[in-house]
Design a protein around this motif. Structure first.
Motif, PDB file in Angstrom:
ATOM      1  N   ASP B  36      33.979  83.407  50.465  1.00 55.12           N
ATOM      2  CA  ASP B  36      33.789  82.158  51.204  1.00 55.12           C
ATOM      3  C   ASP B  36      32.466  81.559  50.728  1.00 55.12           C
ATOM      4  O   ASP B  36      31.451  81.628  51.413  1.00 55.12           O
ATOM      5  CB  ASP B  36      33.758  82.431  52.703  1.00 55.12           C
ATOM      6  CG  ASP B  36      33.604  81.133  53.487  1.00 55.12           C
ATOM      7  OD1 ASP B  36      33.821  80.066  52.898  1.00 55.12           O
ATOM      8  OD2 ASP B  36      33.262  81.198  54.677  1.00 55.12           O
ATOM      9  N   ASP B  38      30.066  78.569  49.745  1.00 56.13           N
ATOM     10  CA  ASP B  38      29.862  77.143  49.986  1.00 56.13           C
ATOM     11  C   ASP B  38      28.382  76.809  49.872  1.00 56.13           C
ATOM     12  O   ASP B  38      27.593  77.640  49.412  1.00 56.13           O
ATOM     13  CB  ASP B  38      30.417  76.741  51.362  1.00 56.13           C
ATOM     14  CG  ASP B  38      29.842  77.599  52.472  1.00 56.13           C
ATOM     15  OD1 ASP B  38      28.752  78.182  52.269  1.00 56.13           O
ATOM     16  OD2 ASP B  38      30.470  77.707  53.542  1.00 56.13           O
ATOM     17  N   GLN B  39      28.011  75.603  50.288  1.00 53.91           N
ATOM     18  CA  GLN B  39      26.616  75.202  50.121  1.00 53.91           C
ATOM     19  C   GLN B  39      25.651  76.066  50.920  1.00 53.91           C
ATOM     20  O   GLN B  39      24.462  76.097  50.642  1.00 53.91           O
ATOM     21  CB  GLN B  39      26.424  73.715  50.467  1.00 53.91           C
ATOM     22  CG  GLN B  39      26.607  73.340  51.915  1.00 53.91           C
ATOM     23  CD  GLN B  39      28.001  72.844  52.204  1.00 53.91           C
ATOM     24  OE1 GLN B  39      28.975  73.479  51.840  1.00 53.91           O
ATOM     25  NE2 GLN B  39      28.113  71.699  52.871  1.00 53.91           N
ATOM     26  N   TYR B  40      26.179  76.765  51.929  1.00 59.96           N
ATOM     27  CA  TYR B  40      25.295  77.578  52.769  1.00 59.96           C
ATOM     28  C   TYR B  40      25.054  78.954  52.169  1.00 59.96           C
ATOM     29  O   TYR B  40      24.103  79.619  52.503  1.00 59.96           O
ATOM     30  CB  TYR B  40      25.883  77.723  54.170  1.00 59.96           C
ATOM     31  CG  TYR B  40      26.311  76.392  54.738  1.00 59.96           C
ATOM     32  CD1 TYR B  40      25.362  75.496  55.214  1.00 59.96           C
ATOM     33  CD2 TYR B  40      27.647  76.027  54.751  1.00 59.96           C
ATOM     34  CE1 TYR B  40      25.746  74.261  55.702  1.00 59.96           C
ATOM     35  CE2 TYR B  40      28.034  74.790  55.246  1.00 59.96           C
ATOM     36  CZ  TYR B  40      27.075  73.917  55.714  1.00 59.96           C
ATOM     37  OH  TYR B  40      27.453  72.697  56.184  1.00 59.96           O
ATOM     38  N   PHE B  42      25.655  79.724  48.594  1.00 59.63           N
ATOM     39  CA  PHE B  42      25.692  79.915  47.147  1.00 59.63           C
ATOM     40  C   PHE B  42      24.359  80.319  46.526  1.00 59.63           C
ATOM     41  O   PHE B  42      24.309  80.779  45.410  1.00 59.63           O
ATOM     42  CB  PHE B  42      26.332  78.705  46.447  1.00 59.63           C
ATOM     43  CG  PHE B  42      25.405  77.590  46.095  1.00 59.63           C
ATOM     44  CD1 PHE B  42      24.912  77.476  44.804  1.00 59.63           C
ATOM     45  CD2 PHE B  42      25.035  76.646  47.039  1.00 59.63           C
ATOM     46  CE1 PHE B  42      24.073  76.439  44.471  1.00 59.63           C
ATOM     47  CE2 PHE B  42      24.207  75.612  46.701  1.00 59.63           C
ATOM     48  CZ  PHE B  42      23.711  75.510  45.419  1.00 59.63           C
ATOM     49  N   TRP B  45      24.939  84.047  46.084  1.00 54.37           N
ATOM     50  CA  TRP B  45      26.400  84.037  46.079  1.00 54.37           C
ATOM     51  C   TRP B  45      27.012  85.426  46.053  1.00 54.37           C
ATOM     52  O   TRP B  45      28.122  85.623  46.517  1.00 54.37           O
ATOM     53  CB  TRP B  45      26.926  83.185  44.925  1.00 54.37           C
ATOM     54  CG  TRP B  45      26.666  83.758  43.563  1.00 54.37           C
ATOM     55  CD1 TRP B  45      25.542  83.628  42.839  1.00 54.37           C
ATOM     56  CD2 TRP B  45      27.562  84.528  42.788  1.00 54.37           C
ATOM     57  NE1 TRP B  45      25.670  84.265  41.645  1.00 54.37           N
ATOM     58  CE2 TRP B  45      26.907  84.833  41.581  1.00 54.37           C
ATOM     59  CE3 TRP B  45      28.875  84.994  42.982  1.00 54.37           C
ATOM     60  CZ2 TRP B  45      27.500  85.593  40.588  1.00 54.37           C
ATOM     61  CZ3 TRP B  45      29.456  85.748  41.986  1.00 54.37           C
ATOM     62  CH2 TRP B  45      28.779  86.043  40.805  1.00 54.37           C
ATOM     63  N   SER B 252      35.030  71.447  44.783  1.00 57.29           N
ATOM     64  CA  SER B 252      33.797  72.075  44.314  1.00 57.29           C
ATOM     65  C   SER B 252      32.584  71.190  44.512  1.00 57.29           C
ATOM     66  O   SER B 252      31.586  71.606  45.063  1.00 57.29           O
ATOM     67  CB  SER B 252      33.912  72.385  42.827  1.00 57.29           C
ATOM     68  OG  SER B 252      33.851  73.757  42.630  1.00 57.29           O
ATOM     69  N   ASN B 255      33.046  68.713  48.306  1.00 57.36           N
ATOM     70  CA  ASN B 255      33.142  69.471  49.548  1.00 57.36           C
ATOM     71  C   ASN B 255      32.399  70.806  49.490  1.00 57.36           C
ATOM     72  O   ASN B 255      32.296  71.496  50.490  1.00 57.36           O
ATOM     73  CB  ASN B 255      34.604  69.716  49.901  1.00 57.36           C
ATOM     74  CG  ASN B 255      35.267  68.447  50.397  1.00 57.36           C
ATOM     75  OD1 ASN B 255      34.598  67.538  50.871  1.00 57.36           O
ATOM     76  ND2 ASN B 255      36.581  68.367  50.276  1.00 57.36           N
ATOM     77  N   PHE B 256      31.938  71.176  48.303  1.00 56.57           N
ATOM     78  CA  PHE B 256      31.168  72.411  48.118  1.00 56.57           C
ATOM     79  C   PHE B 256      31.930  73.665  48.540  1.00 56.57           C
ATOM     80  O   PHE B 256      31.325  74.651  48.931  1.00 56.57           O
ATOM     81  CB  PHE B 256      29.823  72.335  48.862  1.00 56.57           C
ATOM     82  CG  PHE B 256      29.088  71.066  48.610  1.00 56.57           C
ATOM     83  CD1 PHE B 256      28.599  70.780  47.348  1.00 56.57           C
ATOM     84  CD2 PHE B 256      28.924  70.134  49.609  1.00 56.57           C
ATOM     85  CE1 PHE B 256      27.949  69.584  47.096  1.00 56.57           C
ATOM     86  CE2 PHE B 256      28.277  68.930  49.363  1.00 56.57           C
ATOM     87  CZ  PHE B 256      27.783  68.662  48.103  1.00 56.57           C
ATOM     88  N   ARG B 257      33.266  73.602  48.478  1.00 57.32           N
ATOM     89  CA  ARG B 257      34.055  74.806  48.782  1.00 57.32           C
ATOM     90  C   ARG B 257      34.339  75.525  47.470  1.00 57.32           C
ATOM     91  O   ARG B 257      35.431  75.458  46.923  1.00 57.32           O
ATOM     92  CB  ARG B 257      35.366  74.393  49.462  1.00 57.32           C
ATOM     93  CG  ARG B 257      35.192  73.665  50.792  1.00 57.32           C
ATOM     94  CD  ARG B 257      34.740  74.595  51.902  1.00 57.32           C
ATOM     95  NE  ARG B 257      35.551  75.805  51.985  1.00 57.32           N
ATOM     96  CZ  ARG B 257      36.728  75.845  52.599  1.00 57.32           C
ATOM     97  NH1 ARG B 257      37.226  74.804  53.179  1.00 57.32           N
ATOM     98  NH2 ARG B 257      37.406  76.985  52.636  1.00 57.32           N
ATOM     99  N   PHE B 258      33.322  76.211  46.962  1.00 55.09           N
ATOM    100  CA  PHE B 258      33.450  76.809  45.639  1.00 55.09           C
ATOM    101  C   PHE B 258      34.532  77.890  45.598  1.00 55.09           C
ATOM    102  O   PHE B 258      35.234  78.031  44.613  1.00 55.09           O
ATOM    103  CB  PHE B 258      32.105  77.382  45.191  1.00 55.09           C
ATOM    104  CG  PHE B 258      31.002  76.365  45.220  1.00 55.09           C
ATOM    105  CD1 PHE B 258      30.983  75.344  44.292  1.00 55.09           C
ATOM    106  CD2 PHE B 258      30.018  76.399  46.197  1.00 55.09           C
ATOM    107  CE1 PHE B 258      29.977  74.378  44.321  1.00 55.09           C
ATOM    108  CE2 PHE B 258      29.014  75.458  46.231  1.00 55.09           C
ATOM    109  CZ  PHE B 258      29.000  74.443  45.308  1.00 55.09           C
TER     110      PHE B 258
END
Lengths: 441, 298
Positions: B36, B38-40, B42, B45, B252, B255-258
């Motif tokens: 999971d 994301d921007q929070y 990474f 990571w 990516s 939405n920063f949902r890598f």
């Protein structure tokens, strides 16, 4: 055959060696003096001036501190994001970044940037010297601020004085309904009341946000998305209605980006050009309407109202511009703060304004500009700008808001705003915005 | 030459590069698709929460990825099917020597050498509501309507991609034609074969290999095409042209949902591996001169 293989093996080895060398070369300091790396957006309007400005700053900083500054530029917000991502992951890269205001919450969410202590603010010359409105998106609260306001680009609307005078309109409307009525009167003989960029990736949400906030809905509050509400629906109805039902916008505007709207206004084909910043001045001063146009703040009375309702905010613009943030991984923390102080100092801010047309964030430098009548609307709008919600999920909310417009556009040619389609799209936007907010930390 | 005497070590640099450039990123992508991220999370990571296949289920159930896969596949298939005859016909037309052939051949390659970004920008201008395309249609009494959004946008994408990609088919078909021995043409002529028989029984069999390869490459190009839809339609993308590469990009970088985005990338990898595997099997590109033995080991 063998020779070929040797050659390919050799070239492979060389390529490999150079790749590895490339990975290790960015150590960030040179020789005796220290070097600060700054990442800043490439200025496409004034590229020459920007290069000169880089040199001037470097020279001055070297004189004052003995350290050099190396500027790197990025062309698009995506370039910047990629750079931030790789730097944050690898723990090395630029020491200072200039980032857009609405992007600051996302950058804050990564936790990779320096939170400014009271001591840091003192080193920067005091937090109080900045215009209060420009500090609105520096952090989630005063104790956790990462962004130092660098420039401000408040949004206003341009209007064609000749066309307004010809239609007997003495001043731009202060309510959205009033603007629509004026736009209707101005739509004659192949000219339209407004130039609006419906296909822009950013403009549409700024309208919807402003109208909703003026009606008292900030779109996000306490971690809850409030997109599927009557205030938002009214905003979309108004924004889409200009084209579909009021017909005060060129039907071709469904394909326009911001630059095309500016071009249409510049060619004298529209009387109003809402949602532009001071950077439009360069284009317009070189266009057919040079000398015939002015800037005014956009309406602050929400659609369907003649006065702002209780709880509605007097928001003329999103808080727009750039903040400077310092990376946590920097090895030159104090030096970086010295440079930030220099970049935001009153005389630098004045030079920056004179060179690039972007307004200062330093209160004394801003006050000095207030006397210029050409800037009155911008300075006014700057003080009445309101920050967008401080959430790491804001980029997603923004995307959801624009998506409603993108998916509505095909239906507009029918000459109405399809209510049931709008409901479906708003419900979708609400759920994706809420999902993003639920993940926010 | 027996296997143990081959200087296989010479392959080492290539192998190292392959590992660095392909295997490592692929492994990282696979790993990320299970996180999971994301921007929070990474910044660190490696410590992002492990969520198993949740990204894949979300991609399939809730993200529009299925819609995007259907869209990408059908668009790629249509473009490939249409460009095939155009490319082959153009190759046949410029096969025989005639005055100005060099010029025609160069002109044919223009769409192919233009960067996709330029192609997209130019067509974006052409396809504006008040653009050149609608101007021409209006002269024919047709209301062109909206090309860059809504239902027609899919066909706009198809048409522009056809325009930009047919020269690939043309090039490879031309290469195939060059390999046809002139003696065969003469023999066919002596036997009194008409142009169609000659085409059908003499030329087409020779074209099968190169054109088959061209079809596969073209299909993969089309399905992976990001630049053209991105430049033509922007993001957020109209629903009718929300192809998989664009959706992956949006997840990516907007939405920063890598993690979710990596899962989509893996899905698209699987998607393009299917025709590729079929093709490799059909032409046995993986089999060396010295036998099936090698191929079965690979």
């Amino acid at each position: 055959m063998t020779a070929k293989r040797v050659v390919s093996a050799l070239s492979g080895a060389i390529l490999l060696a150079s790749t590895l060398a490339g990975c290790g070369s960015d150590s960030g300091s040179t020789g005796g003096g220290e070097t600060l790396n700054v990442l800043i957006g490439a200025n496409t309007i004034y590229p020459e001036e920007q290069r000169k400005w880089f040199d001037d700053i470097s020279a001055r900083f070297e004189r004052e501190s003995g350290a050099t500054v190396r500027f790197e530029t990025f062309a698009t917000p995506n370039d910047e994001l990629t750079k931030i991502q790789t730097s944050v992951l690898s723990g090395q890269g630029p020491d200072i970044y200039a980032i857009g205001t609405t992007f600051t919450p996302t950058v804050y969410a990564t936790g990779a940037f320096l939170e400014l202590t009271p001591d840091d603010w003192t080193k920067l010359g005091g937090r109080d010297r900045f215009l209060p409105a420009t500090l609105g998106i520096s952090g989630p609260d005063r104790e956790h601020e990462v962004g130092v306001p660098f420039t401000t680009r408040p949004f206003v609307m341009a209007y064609n004085r000749e066309l307004l005078a010809a239609a007997g309109i003495d001043k731009p409307a202060e309510s959205w309904d009033g603007l629509r009525e004026q736009a209707k009167r101005l739509t004659t003989g192949g000219r339209y009341g407004m130039a609006v960029a419906y296909a822009d990736s950013f403009d549409p949400w700024k309208f919807v946000w402003a109208m909703s906030l003026q009606a008292g809905n900030p779109l996000v509050s306490d971690g809850k998305a409030r997109l599927d509400e009557p205030t938002v629906r009214d905003a979309y109805r108004t924004y889409l209605g200009w084209l579909a039902t009021d017909r005060v916008v060129d039907p071709a505007a469904v394909g326009w980006k911001n630059a095309q709207a500016i071009a249409a206004f510049g060619a004298g084909r529209a009387a109003y050009l809402p949602m532009v910043s001071a950077t439009s001045k360069v284009t317009l001063d070189a266009s057919a309407v040079a000398g015939k146009y002015g800037y005014a703040v956009m309406p602050t009375v929400p659609p369907g109202a003649t006065a702002r309702p209780a709880g509605g905010q007097d928001a003329t613009s999103i808080l727009s511009g750039d903040n400077l943030v310092v990376a946590k991984y920097t090895k030159h923390r104090d030096l970086a703060l010295v440079l930030v102080k220099l970049l935001t100092s009153p005389d630098q801010q004045r030079t920056y304004y004179e060179t690039f047309g972007e307004l200062p964030t330093d209160a004394s430098a801003a006050t000095a500009l207030q006397a210029d009548p050409a800037l009155a609307a911008m300075v006014d709008s700057s003080a009445r700008s309101v920050a967008t919600p401080f959430s790491g999920a804001w980029s997603q909310v923004q995307l959801a808001l624009v998506n409603v417009v993108v998916q509505s556009v095909p239906g507009l040619s029918a000459g109405r705003v399809d209510e049931s389609r709008l409901s479906t799209l708003l419900a979708q936007a609400q759920s994706s915005a809420q999902a993003a907010l639920d993940k926010a930390k | 030459m027996p296997g143990r005497h081959r200087p296989l070590w010479l392959l080492a640099p290539g192998a190292v590069l392959t590992v660095l450039v392909i295997v490592v990123p692929l492994a990282v992508a696979l790993h990320i698709s299970l996180l999971d991220l994301d921007q929070y999370s990474f910044r660190q990571w490696v410590r992002a929460p492990f969520v198993g296949l949740a990204n894949y289920t979300e991609a399939v159930r809730a993200s529009g990825a299925v819609h995007a896969i259907v869209l990408s596949t059908s668009y790629a298939a249509i473009v490939t099917v249409v460009t095939l005859p155009i490319g082959v016909a153009a190759a046949l037309a410029t096969q025989d020597r005639f005055r100005g052939r060099g010029l025609v051949r160069s002109v044919f390659l223009v769409p192919y050498v233009l960067p996709a970004f330029v192609v997209g920008t130019v067509w974006r201008i052409i396809l504006q509501p008040d653009g050149v395309a609608n101007g021409l249609l209006a002269r024919l009494g047709i209301d062109g309507g909206l090309w860059l959004n809504g239902r027609q946008s899919f066909w706009a994408l198809v048409v522009v991609q056809i325009w930009a990609s047919w020269p690939l088919l043309y090039l490879l078909a031309l290469a195939g034609l060059q390999s046809v021995d002139p003696v065969l043409h003469e023999a066919a002529a002596l036997d009194g074969a008409g142009w169609w028989d000659k085409l059908r029984y003499v030329i087409f069999p020779h074209l099968r290999g190169p054109v088959g390869l061209a079809v596969i490459i073209a299909f993969l190009h089309n399905i992976n095409n990001f630049t053209l839809p991105f430049v033509l339609f922007g993001v957020p993308s109209p629903r009718d042209v929300e192809v998989l590469p664009v959706l992956t990009y949006v997840e990516s970088f907007q939405n920063f949902r890598f993690g979710l985005s990596a899962a989509m990338a893996v899905l698209s990898l699987v998607l393009i591996a299917i025709p590729l595997a079929g093709y490799l099997r059909a032409v046995r590109l993986d089999v060396g001169q010295d036998g099936v033995d090698q191929g079965s080991r690979a």
